[in-house]
Design a protein around this motif. Sequence first.
Motif, PDB file in Angstrom:
ATOM      1  N   PHE A 118       0.843  -1.190   0.000  1.00  0.00           N
ATOM      2  CA  PHE A 118       0.000   0.000   0.000  1.00  0.00           C
ATOM      3  C   PHE A 118       0.882   1.245   0.000  1.00  0.00           C
ATOM      4  O   PHE A 118       1.728   1.413   0.883  1.00  0.00           O
ATOM      5  N   GLN A 119       0.684   2.088  -0.996  1.00  0.00           N
ATOM      6  CA  GLN A 119       1.415   3.356  -1.054  1.00  0.00           C
ATOM      7  C   GLN A 119       0.522   4.527  -1.467  1.00  0.00           C
ATOM      8  O   GLN A 119       0.660   5.617  -0.944  1.00  0.00           O
ATOM      9  N   ALA A 133     -17.784   0.508  -3.302  1.00  0.00           N
ATOM     10  CA  ALA A 133     -18.254   1.374  -4.386  1.00  0.00           C
ATOM     11  C   ALA A 133     -17.255   2.490  -4.707  1.00  0.00           C
ATOM     12  O   ALA A 133     -17.269   3.054  -5.797  1.00  0.00           O
ATOM     13  N   HIS A 134     -16.374   2.787  -3.758  1.00  0.00           N
ATOM     14  CA  HIS A 134     -15.426   3.891  -3.939  1.00  0.00           C
ATOM     15  C   HIS A 134     -14.033   3.428  -4.378  1.00  0.00           C
ATOM     16  O   HIS A 134     -13.152   4.256  -4.604  1.00  0.00           O
ATOM     17  N   VAL A 146      -5.337   3.591  -7.540  1.00  0.00           N
ATOM     18  CA  VAL A 146      -4.760   3.704  -6.192  1.00  0.00           C
ATOM     19  C   VAL A 146      -4.826   2.345  -5.495  1.00  0.00           C
ATOM     20  O   VAL A 146      -5.558   1.452  -5.912  1.00  0.00           O
ATOM     21  N   ASP A 147      -4.053   2.221  -4.413  1.00  0.00           N
ATOM     22  CA  ASP A 147      -4.049   0.958  -3.661  1.00  0.00           C
ATOM     23  C   ASP A 147      -5.245   0.833  -2.727  1.00  0.00           C
ATOM     24  O   ASP A 147      -5.700  -0.269  -2.423  1.00  0.00           O
ATOM     25  N   ASP A 148      -5.741   1.972  -2.242  1.00  0.00           N
ATOM     26  CA  ASP A 148      -6.900   1.949  -1.347  1.00  0.00           C
ATOM     27  C   ASP A 148      -7.483   3.354  -1.247  1.00  0.00           C
ATOM     28  O   ASP A 148      -6.916   4.319  -1.763  1.00  0.00           O
ATOM     29  N   ILE A 194      -1.265  10.532  -1.125  1.00  0.00           N
ATOM     30  CA  ILE A 194      -2.712  10.661  -0.933  1.00  0.00           C
ATOM     31  C   ILE A 194      -3.263  11.680  -1.904  1.00  0.00           C
ATOM     32  O   ILE A 194      -2.882  12.852  -1.881  1.00  0.00           O
ATOM     33  N   LYS A 195      -4.158  11.224  -2.767  1.00  0.00           N
ATOM     34  CA  LYS A 195      -4.738  12.076  -3.800  1.00  0.00           C
ATOM     35  C   LYS A 195      -6.093  12.580  -3.347  1.00  0.00           C
ATOM     36  O   LYS A 195      -6.860  11.851  -2.735  1.00  0.00           O
TER      37      LYS A 195
END
Length: 197
Positions: free
Chosen positions: A83-84, A107-108, A113-115, A195-196
């Motif tokens: 996870f990054q 749903a998101h 992304v990893d999570d 984090i986006k």
Amino acid sequence: MSCVIKSISPCFETLKAVNGEIEHLSFHQARFDKTRQELYGSTQKIALLKHLNPPKAFTCKVRVEYAQTIYKIEYLPYTPRDFQTFARVEADIDYAYKYCNREALNAHLRDDVDDILFTCNGELKDTSIANIALFIDGEWKTPLHPLLVGTTRARLLSCGELKAEVLDIKSLQKAEKFAIMNALIGFKIIKKVSIKD
């Protein structure tokens, strides 16, 4: 006169077994008992240890699906994920219990992304699979109001290694380190987190 009964999703407990030994079983038992009583009205205790027999040959993910009674137990080989990258998503989600129905969370999820890192009214919550912690001013802090009260979070709070308080986007910007935690991952510091928004 008709009465509509709301269907409650079964819940599940995820435990980690190493060489056939379940890690931190007492915290899983406590959440299992609390969920069965609060969500399903069950007062008869079920000792998880009597029902679990994980293989000794490999580290495994133990998945216990239940409601009033245990429905199913699975032993799955566990391979850690990397996870990054996380996408921050503002959403009001009710996941106070570890429901098998995870549609509101899933749903998101995104392929880029990893999570997902969830916020609600600007307050930091959880990722889709883990509680979080921020290292600020020499202390590890975790959101006071997570989506789900995780067993690793509970264990680290109980021994004073974590402090629970309201965390927001400014807290995220101030943090020197970022970590995720759950029963399988343990407490994992993400060294190069992105984090986006």
